[in-house]
Scaffold this motif. Structure first.
Motif, short mmCIF file in Angstrom:
data_model
loop_
_atom_site.label_atom_id
_atom_site.label_comp_id
_atom_site.label_asym_id
_atom_site.label_seq_id
_atom_site.Cartn_x
_atom_site.Cartn_y
_atom_site.Cartn_z
N UNK A 117 0.69 -1.19 -0.05
CA UNK A 117 0.05 -0.03 -0.17
C UNK A 117 0.71 1.26 0.10
N UNK A 118 2.06 1.09 -0.08
CA UNK A 118 2.79 2.34 0.09
C UNK A 118 3.07 2.96 1.22
N UNK A 119 3.23 4.13 1.25
CA UNK A 119 3.64 5.09 2.54
C UNK A 119 2.56 5.11 3.57
N UNK A 120 1.65 4.78 3.28
CA UNK A 120 0.40 4.79 4.11
C UNK A 120 0.35 3.87 5.38
N UNK A 121 1.49 2.95 4.92
CA UNK A 121 1.83 1.87 6.03
C UNK A 121 2.42 2.60 7.39
N UNK A 122 2.66 3.82 7.22
CA UNK A 122 3.48 4.25 8.45
C UNK A 122 2.45 4.43 9.53
N UNK A 123 1.26 4.52 9.14
CA UNK A 123 0.15 4.80 10.08
C UNK A 123 -0.25 3.64 11.13
N UNK A 124 0.13 2.53 10.54
CA UNK A 124 -0.06 1.42 11.32
C UNK A 124 0.71 1.14 12.70
N UNK A 125 -0.12 0.92 13.76
CA UNK A 125 0.64 0.54 15.02
C UNK A 125 0.36 -0.95 15.40
N UNK A 126 0.54 -1.48 14.43
CA UNK A 126 0.30 -3.18 14.72
C UNK A 126 1.61 -3.54 15.82
N UNK A 127 1.07 -4.47 16.52
CA UNK A 127 2.00 -4.92 17.73
C UNK A 127 2.10 -6.16 17.91
N UNK A 128 2.90 -6.61 18.67
CA UNK A 128 2.81 -8.17 19.29
C UNK A 128 3.73 -8.27 20.65
N UNK A 129 3.45 -9.10 21.41
CA UNK A 129 4.31 -9.48 22.73
C UNK A 129 3.86 -10.47 23.36
N UNK A 130 3.98 -10.35 24.54
CA UNK A 130 3.32 -11.61 25.66
C UNK A 130 2.99 -10.79 26.84
#
Length: 167
Positions: A117-130
């Motif tokens: 999707x190009x530069x709009x990816x910077x708006x994602x705050x996808x996160x992972x952890x425990x």
């Protein structure tokens, strides 16, 4: 050249909880939550819980805390509320609870998203952890983002990560 991780122990079924964070979706209209479940089942994992909650930090944290106490859940996969709009509070609610983070998940997700999707990816705050010995993955709410994260990152590593946590 495609890099392949070392092989995992076969036969490990991971039980996941699927949580959709949305002020508008219902069980009938939750395409992303349904897609996560389909992909998990298709990969021989199981869905131990599925719910839709409002994008309210206290509800999100309460849901994670309750699932964290469940002996039947290995991982929690959330979708929705990871952007920067005022009502997008999933990242903020989860980030406070994580005992360990997996920064590579968000980094790789945004890299892969950028390719789509190009530069709009910077708006994602996808996160992972425990949290409470449970894997937590928080994905954007779009079905395309869910498919990308599940197929390219979560499903290839889910068994390995859970087996590492069980050591």
């Amino acid at each position: 050249m495609t890099l392949q991780p070392h092989p995992d122990l076969s036969g490990i079924m991971v039980t996941c909880a699927v949580v959709t964070v949305s002020d508008t979706r219902t069980f009938e209209t939750d395409e992303s939550g349904q897609l996560i479940q389909q992909l998990l089942l298709g990969a021989n994992h199981s869905v131990g819980a599925y719910t839709i909650i409002k994008d309210e930090p206290t509800q999100i944290q309460g849901q994670i805390e309750n699932l964290g106490k469940s002996a039947n859940v290995d991982a929690i996969i959330l979708n929705g509320g990871t952007g920067i709009a005022p009502r997008d509070t999933t990242y903020d609610a989860i980030e406070r609870l994580l005992e360990k983070t997996l920064p590579g998940f968000g980094e790789l997700f945004r890299f892969l998203s950028y390719q789509e999707i190009g530069s709009r990816a910077i708006a994602s705050r996808a996160v992972a952890g425990v949290y409470q010995n449970k894997l937590i993955f928080s994905l954007p709410g779009s079905s395309n983002a869910v498919r990308l994260a599940m197929e390219k990152l979560i499903l290839p590593e889910l068994t390995h990560l859970v087996s590492q946590m069980r050591k």
